[in-house]
Scaffold this motif. Structure first.
Motif, PDB file in Angstrom:
ATOM      1  N   ALA A   1      -2.224   0.699  -4.309  1.00 40.15           N
ATOM      2  CA  ALA A   1      -1.489  -0.580  -4.165  1.00 40.15           C
ATOM      3  C   ALA A   1      -1.790  -1.471  -5.368  1.00 40.15           C
ATOM      4  N   VAL A   2      -1.646  -0.902  -6.567  1.00 38.92           N
ATOM      5  CA  VAL A   2      -1.826  -1.721  -7.780  1.00 38.92           C
ATOM      6  C   VAL A   2      -0.475  -2.323  -8.159  1.00 38.92           C
ATOM      7  N   LEU A   3      -0.446  -3.033  -9.291  1.00 34.87           N
ATOM      8  CA  LEU A   3       0.786  -3.705  -9.736  1.00 34.87           C
ATOM      9  C   LEU A   3       1.971  -2.745  -9.768  1.00 34.87           C
ATOM     10  N   GLU A   4       3.160  -3.303  -9.612  1.00 28.62           N
ATOM     11  CA  GLU A   4       4.391  -2.498  -9.608  1.00 28.62           C
ATOM     12  C   GLU A   4       4.774  -2.121 -11.049  1.00 28.62           C
ATOM     13  N   LYS A   5       3.965  -1.234 -11.662  1.00 29.14           N
ATOM     14  CA  LYS A   5       4.266  -0.759 -13.027  1.00 29.14           C
ATOM     15  C   LYS A   5       4.168   0.743 -12.983  1.00 29.14           C
TER      16      LYS A   5
ATOM     17  N   THR B   1       1.515   6.268  -2.481  1.00 38.54           N
ATOM     18  CA  THR B   1       1.731   5.017  -3.215  1.00 38.54           C
ATOM     19  C   THR B   1       2.418   4.009  -2.305  1.00 38.54           C
ATOM     20  N   ASN B   2       2.003   2.750  -2.448  1.00 41.46           N
ATOM     21  CA  ASN B   2       2.632   1.673  -1.665  1.00 41.46           C
ATOM     22  C   ASN B   2       3.733   0.983  -2.485  1.00 41.46           C
ATOM     23  N   THR B   3       4.250   1.663  -3.500  1.00 39.34           N
ATOM     24  CA  THR B   3       5.323   1.043  -4.297  1.00 39.34           C
ATOM     25  C   THR B   3       6.455   0.533  -3.405  1.00 39.34           C
ATOM     26  N   SER B   4       7.065  -0.596  -3.807  1.00 42.55           N
ATOM     27  CA  SER B   4       8.192  -1.141  -3.031  1.00 42.55           C
ATOM     28  C   SER B   4       9.507  -0.504  -3.433  1.00 42.55           C
ATOM     29  N   THR B   5       9.555   0.039  -4.642  1.00 39.92           N
ATOM     30  CA  THR B   5      10.859   0.470  -5.163  1.00 39.92           C
ATOM     31  C   THR B   5      10.845   1.811  -5.893  1.00 39.92           C
TER      32      THR B   5
ATOM     33  N   ILE C   1      -6.454   1.585  -3.354  1.00 38.46           N
ATOM     34  CA  ILE C   1      -6.644   1.278  -4.777  1.00 38.46           C
ATOM     35  C   ILE C   1      -5.846   0.025  -5.119  1.00 38.46           C
ATOM     36  N   GLY C   2      -6.570  -1.031  -5.526  1.00 37.07           N
ATOM     37  CA  GLY C   2      -5.937  -2.334  -5.754  1.00 37.07           C
ATOM     38  C   GLY C   2      -6.197  -3.177  -4.520  1.00 37.07           C
ATOM     39  N   SER C   3      -6.874  -4.327  -4.711  1.00 37.22           N
ATOM     40  CA  SER C   3      -7.256  -5.126  -3.536  1.00 37.22           C
ATOM     41  C   SER C   3      -6.531  -6.462  -3.525  1.00 37.22           C
TER      42      SER C   3
ATOM     43  N   LEU D   1      -2.744  -8.657  -2.664  1.00 37.54           N
ATOM     44  CA  LEU D   1      -2.079  -9.023  -1.402  1.00 37.54           C
ATOM     45  C   LEU D   1      -1.932  -7.819  -0.468  1.00 37.54           C
ATOM     46  N   MET D   2      -1.423  -6.719  -0.994  1.00 43.40           N
ATOM     47  CA  MET D   2      -1.133  -5.564  -0.137  1.00 43.40           C
ATOM     48  C   MET D   2      -2.362  -4.701   0.108  1.00 43.40           C
ATOM     49  N   GLY D   3      -3.137  -4.438  -0.936  1.00 41.93           N
ATOM     50  CA  GLY D   3      -4.305  -3.560  -0.783  1.00 41.93           C
ATOM     51  C   GLY D   3      -5.278  -4.092   0.259  1.00 41.93           C
TER      52      GLY D   3
ATOM     53  N   ARG E   1       9.352  -7.606 -11.108  1.00 40.24           N
ATOM     54  CA  ARG E   1       9.191  -6.173 -11.463  1.00 40.24           C
ATOM     55  C   ARG E   1      10.089  -5.304 -10.577  1.00 40.24           C
ATOM     56  N   ASN E   2      10.181  -5.665  -9.292  1.00 36.11           N
ATOM     57  CA  ASN E   2      11.059  -4.918  -8.372  1.00 36.11           C
ATOM     58  C   ASN E   2      12.501  -4.985  -8.866  1.00 36.11           C
ATOM     59  N   MET E   3      12.941  -6.194  -9.212  1.00 38.05           N
ATOM     60  CA  MET E   3      14.337  -6.380  -9.662  1.00 38.05           C
ATOM     61  C   MET E   3      14.584  -5.637 -10.971  1.00 38.05           C
TER      62      MET E   3
ATOM     63  N   GLU F   1       3.994   3.137 -15.254  1.00 36.91           N
ATOM     64  CA  GLU F   1       3.006   3.828 -16.117  1.00 36.91           C
ATOM     65  C   GLU F   1       1.614   3.716 -15.513  1.00 36.91           C
ATOM     66  N   LEU F   2       1.310   2.554 -14.933  1.00 39.61           N
ATOM     67  CA  LEU F   2      -0.009   2.350 -14.327  1.00 39.61           C
ATOM     68  C   LEU F   2      -0.190   3.256 -13.108  1.00 39.61           C
ATOM     69  N   LYS F   3       0.845   3.355 -12.299  1.00 40.75           N
ATOM     70  CA  LYS F   3       0.760   4.179 -11.092  1.00 40.75           C
ATOM     71  C   LYS F   3       0.613   5.664 -11.482  1.00 40.75           C
TER      72      LYS F   3
ATOM     73  N   MET G   1       4.008   5.511   0.989  1.00 45.11           N
ATOM     74  CA  MET G   1       3.837   4.824   2.280  1.00 45.11           C
ATOM     75  C   MET G   1       4.048   3.355   1.968  1.00 45.11           C
ATOM     76  N   HIS G   2       5.220   2.842   2.307  1.00 47.05           N
ATOM     77  CA  HIS G   2       5.550   1.460   1.940  1.00 47.05           C
ATOM     78  C   HIS G   2       5.279   0.528   3.112  1.00 47.05           C
ATOM     79  N   PHE G   3       4.160  -0.191   3.010  1.00 51.55           N
ATOM     80  CA  PHE G   3       3.790  -1.194   4.015  1.00 51.55           C
ATOM     81  C   PHE G   3       4.504  -2.503   3.679  1.00 51.55           C
TER      82      PHE G   3
HETATM   83  P1  NAD Z   1      -1.144  -8.025  -6.398  1.00 56.62           P
HETATM   84  O1  NAD Z   1      -0.820  -8.508  -7.766  1.00 56.62           O
HETATM   85  O2  NAD Z   1      -1.425  -9.008  -5.322  1.00 56.62           O
HETATM   86  O3  NAD Z   1      -2.405  -7.026  -6.458  1.00 56.62           O
HETATM   87  C1  NAD Z   1      -2.520  -5.983  -7.366  1.00 56.62           C
HETATM   88  C2  NAD Z   1      -4.016  -5.676  -7.527  1.00 56.62           C
HETATM   89  O4  NAD Z   1      -4.137  -4.494  -8.341  1.00 56.62           O
HETATM   90  C3  NAD Z   1      -4.803  -6.783  -8.231  1.00 56.62           C
HETATM   91  O5  NAD Z   1      -5.917  -7.159  -7.439  1.00 56.62           O
HETATM   92  C4  NAD Z   1      -5.261  -6.131  -9.552  1.00 56.62           C
HETATM   93  O6  NAD Z   1      -6.540  -6.571  -9.985  1.00 56.62           O
HETATM   94  C5  NAD Z   1      -5.288  -4.666  -9.142  1.00 56.62           C
HETATM   95  N1  NAD Z   1      -5.229  -3.746 -10.279  1.00 56.62           N
HETATM   96  C6  NAD Z   1      -4.541  -3.865 -11.443  1.00 56.62           C
HETATM   97  N2  NAD Z   1      -4.752  -2.782 -12.223  1.00 56.62           N
HETATM   98  C7  NAD Z   1      -5.578  -1.963 -11.519  1.00 56.62           C
HETATM   99  C8  NAD Z   1      -6.157  -0.697 -11.784  1.00 56.62           C
HETATM  100  N3  NAD Z   1      -5.930  -0.058 -12.933  1.00 56.62           N
HETATM  101  N4  NAD Z   1      -6.972  -0.159 -10.853  1.00 56.62           N
HETATM  102  C9  NAD Z   1      -7.236  -0.811  -9.701  1.00 56.62           C
HETATM  103  N5  NAD Z   1      -6.694  -2.004  -9.371  1.00 56.62           N
HETATM  104  C10 NAD Z   1      -5.889  -2.581 -10.292  1.00 56.62           C
HETATM  105  O7  NAD Z   1       0.068  -7.066  -6.004  1.00 56.62           O
HETATM  106  P2  NAD Z   1       0.614  -6.707  -4.520  1.00 56.62           P
HETATM  107  O8  NAD Z   1       1.585  -7.739  -4.114  1.00 56.62           O
HETATM  108  O9  NAD Z   1      -0.550  -6.383  -3.647  1.00 56.62           O
HETATM  109  O10 NAD Z   1       1.454  -5.379  -4.833  1.00 56.62           O
HETATM  110  C11 NAD Z   1       0.815  -4.114  -4.944  1.00 56.62           C
HETATM  111  C12 NAD Z   1       1.838  -3.021  -4.731  1.00 56.62           C
HETATM  112  O11 NAD Z   1       2.395  -3.140  -3.415  1.00 56.62           O
HETATM  113  C13 NAD Z   1       3.024  -3.066  -5.698  1.00 56.62           C
HETATM  114  O12 NAD Z   1       3.418  -1.755  -5.982  1.00 56.62           O
HETATM  115  C14 NAD Z   1       4.083  -3.813  -4.892  1.00 56.62           C
HETATM  116  O13 NAD Z   1       5.412  -3.528  -5.301  1.00 56.62           O
HETATM  117  C15 NAD Z   1       3.808  -3.252  -3.509  1.00 56.62           C
HETATM  118  N6  NAD Z   1       4.272  -4.093  -2.391  1.00 56.62           N
HETATM  119  C16 NAD Z   1       4.147  -5.457  -2.469  1.00 56.62           C
HETATM  120  C17 NAD Z   1       4.565  -6.250  -1.394  1.00 56.62           C
HETATM  121  C18 NAD Z   1       4.418  -7.745  -1.420  1.00 56.62           C
HETATM  122  O14 NAD Z   1       5.000  -8.421  -0.559  1.00 56.62           O
HETATM  123  N7  NAD Z   1       3.667  -8.327  -2.365  1.00 56.62           N
HETATM  124  C19 NAD Z   1       5.092  -5.632  -0.243  1.00 56.62           C
HETATM  125  C20 NAD Z   1       5.169  -4.233  -0.179  1.00 56.62           C
HETATM  126  C21 NAD Z   1       4.749  -3.480  -1.273  1.00 56.62           C
END
Ligand code: NAD
Length: 280
Positions: free
Chosen positions: A87-91, A114-118, A7-9, A11-13, A240-242, A93-95, A137-139
């Motif tokens: 793997a949606v935004l690090e918020k 959840t792939n949350t970082s924190t 869920i969420g496509s 960088l990480m998804g 957001r992590n900080m 409430e959203l998760k 599961m933190h990738f």
């Molecule tokens: P990102 O901003 O690249 O991607 C987030 C995606 O979520 C976006 O494509 C957005 O359109 C989508 N999204 C937003 N709201 C949504 C919803 N309601 N339903 C479905 N999709 C939705 O973020 P990211 O860097 O991929 O980070 C995602 C998660 O992975 C975060 O929790 C982050 O902390 C964690 N994480 C990030 C990294 C990193 O290096 N960026 C590393 C490990 C973990």
């Protein structure tokens, strides 16, 4: 063939989806944005070809790609799956909201990760009817190149869920560490602090971004400098992590004002073309 939804496509998804496809999973990728899904599909196809050309994976690219399906509808993506990785935004409430929806959509046996970082997997799972089947599961970024997955149990996560996730991590040919839930787990807690200190030093004029990164690479043998790594992570995500670590762990984690300023200016790092470095 195990079915996973991501869920969420972003960088990480997209990277987690790629890891799943390369290792024989059927992957259902969801995002609310069509454009994000299209970019993810292009990225997955191109990175998969590169991995095969370099001999890192011996798979048939076309066959693997047949097992990728993309959805803007959450229900279509998540129904009939064995595992969902959010793997949606690090918020938070959203998760929480997505986990509530997934709980209503997914079969009883589906594990929700959840792939949350924190953030707290306990809090993310608390409003579902299946906290025992929820876990983190933190990738790491980029998931198809980085070896580690941190597996973080929530308060009610049961041993069957941990076991299931360990097997998935092994099938994805990753190494894992098991972490007791605490903000930032192991890697993010340490890395965010190093990155923040590098940003503070840059703000104080101690050295240039290039020289701060060079010090850590050549002096301390880090493969990447903390500022180039922050640019790769995404400065919006890092802020957001900080903020979460500051809120939960205290003053030591106060985000560097320079990081906040860059995010306000729309400098999100590599993904936006500008961060501590210029990518255009
Ligand atoms: P990102 O901003 O690249 O991607 C987030 C995606 O979520 C976006 O494509 C957005 O359109 C989508 N999204 C937003 N709201 C949504 C919803 N309601 N339903 C479905 N999709 C939705 O973020 P990211 O860097 O991929 O980070 C995602 C998660 O992975 C975060 O929790 C982050 O902390 C964690 N994480 C990030 C990294 C990193 O290096 N960026 C590393 C490990 C973990």
């Amino acid at each position: 063939m195990k079915k996973i939804a991501v869920i969420g496509s972003g960088l990480m998804g997209r990277g987690i989806a790629l890891v799943g496809l390369l290792n024989g999973f059927d992957v259902r990728l969801h995002d609310i944005k069509e454009t994000a899904l299209k970019q993810a599909q292009d990225y997955i196809a191109s990175e998969m070809k590169k991995a095969v050309e370099k001999g890192i994976y011996q798979v048939d690219v076309d066959t693997c790609l047949e097992h990728l399906s993309c959805f803007t509808d959450l229900e279509d993506a998540a129904k009939e799956t064995d595992l969902v990785i959010e793997a949606v935004l690090e918020k938070i409430e959203l998760k929480i909201e997505i986990f509530k929806q997934l709980d209503a959509i997914c079969p009883a046996h589906t594990i929700l990760a959840t792939n949350t970082s924190t953030m707290s997997p306990t809090e993310i799972a608390a409003q579902t009817s299946r906290p025992e089947k929820c876990i983190a599961m933190h990738f790491f970024n980029p998931p198809h190149k980085m070896k580690l997955v941190e597996v973080v149990k929530g308060l009610d996560t049961n041993n069957e869920t941990v076991q299931f996730v360990k097997e998935i991590v092994a099938e994805m040919k990753k190494e894992m560490i098991e972490v007791n839930e605490f903000p930032g787990f192991v890697a993010s807690r340490m890395n965010c602090l190093i990155g923040n200190e590098a940003m503070n030093m840059m703000m104080e004029g101690v050295a240039s971004a290039e020289d701060i990164d060079k010090a850590m690479k050549l002096g301390l043998n880090h493969p990447m400098g903390p500022l180039e790594l922050a640019d790769l992570v995404g400065l919006d995500t890092r802020l957001r992590n900080m903020e979460y670590l500051h809120e939960t762990l205290g003053e030591k984690y106060r985000p560097c004002p320079l990081l906040s300023k860059y995010v306000k200016a729309g400098r999100f790092g590599k993904k936006s073309g500008k961060g501590f470095y210029n990518y255009n």
